[in-house]
Write an enzyme that holds these catalytic residues in place. Structure first.
Site, PDB file in Angstrom:
ATOM      1  N   CYS A 175       0.837  -1.199   0.000  1.00  0.00           N
ATOM      2  CA  CYS A 175       0.000   0.000   0.000  1.00  0.00           C
ATOM      3  C   CYS A 175       0.868   1.244   0.000  1.00  0.00           C
ATOM      4  CB  CYS A 175      -0.902  -0.002   1.232  1.00  0.00           C
ATOM      5  SG  CYS A 175      -1.881   1.502   1.415  1.00  0.00           S
ATOM      6  N   GLU A 177      -4.509   0.796  -5.623  1.00  0.00           N
ATOM      7  CA  GLU A 177      -3.579  -0.262  -6.015  1.00  0.00           C
ATOM      8  C   GLU A 177      -3.522  -0.289  -7.531  1.00  0.00           C
ATOM      9  OE1 GLU A 177      -1.579  -1.646  -4.150  1.00  0.00           O
ATOM     10  OE2 GLU A 177      -2.446  -1.720  -2.126  1.00  0.00           O
TER      11      GLU A 177
END
Length: 260
Positions: free
Chosen positions: A29, A132
């Protein structure tokens, strides 16, 4: 009490932020957003103070980010800004922070950089979306936004630490824990940030809980049935772009759609 929290000037140049962010985009992340209204955050996290927060649509490593912590001396939670990229208290310099924007939840309790923080310095990191990237070719990646199905605010599991630089200045920093992905994220990436269930906030923040194994059950993949995802534009790739367009849904080319 009204505490003003607005995005401060970056402590690093945008070139530095991009360098750290792009390294991490391929790993875990490395970018998220927090646009929730102040009253929603106050109520959701049970804060005992009014706060003001300027919406951020594209938060990147090395920037100051909000965290929620439990006051050790009083039954209240506090909201403050910490630098994203954990610097352990024992580090000789801040360079380690380029590698510590994330911590793997499966191994954090054993890793020297995170071991003490897992026992003593856990926090919540408010968010209402994270990004993402799906690789769709040798060089191309398609960014996706992930968040709650009802667009509500939520929290990543975080760790924090306090480091003293050579000049004697105290620097507080943090990291976001990651886990294996749920079925929604797995189509795009092989890791995801740990999203905390609200029922676990109290246990996770409790300073009296110093046995890391007691909080391990809080760190599994979040239920995919409570989440949604959609593609966004490559505008989010550049951390200097920080506006609503970063999180706006876009149509993706048919060649990318055939991957699912």
């Amino acid at each position: 009490m009204n505490t003003k929290y607005s995005a401060p000037p970056p402590t690093h140049s945008y070139a530095d932020i991009r360098r750290v962010a792009f390294v991490k985009l391929s790993a875990m992340c490395g970018r998220y957003r927090l646009t929730a209204k102040e009253r929603y955050m106050r109520d959701h996290f049970g804060l005992h103070e009014d706060l003001a927060w300027s919406p951020r649509w594209n938060i990147a490593p090395t920037q100051q980010i909000p965290v929620v912590r439990q006051d050790r001396d009083a039954p209240r939670r506090t909201f403050s800004l910490l630098r994203w990229g954990l610097i352990p208290y024992w580090a000789k310099d801040r360079s380690i922070s380029a590698k510590t924007i994330n911590a793997m939840s499966e191994t954090a309790a054993a890793k020297p950089a995170f071991r003490d923080a897992m026992k003593l310095r856990r926090c919540l990191i408010p968010a209402d979306g994270f990004y993402e990237w799906l690789r769709i070719g040798a060089k191309d990646k398609q960014p996706y936004n992930f968040g709650m199905a009802d667009d509500s605010v939520f929290a990543f599991a975080g760790l924090w630490d306090r480091w003293r630089d050579p000049a004697g200045t105290i620097v507080e920093t943090c990291t976001i824990l990651t886990s294996r992905p749920n079925s929604l994220v797995a189509d795009v990436h092989d890791r995801m940030p740990v999203i905390m269930r609200p029922d676990d906030y109290e246990l996770w923040l409790d300073p009296g809980v110093t046995d890391s194994s007691r909080v391990a059950e809080c760190l599994g993949p979040f239920s995919p049935t409570l989440m949604k995802k959609y593609p966004v534009s490559a505008r989010v790739n550049r951390p200097e772009n920080d506006d609503e367009a970063c999180a706006r849904e876009v149509q993706i080319p048919s060649t990318a759609q055939t991957l699912f």
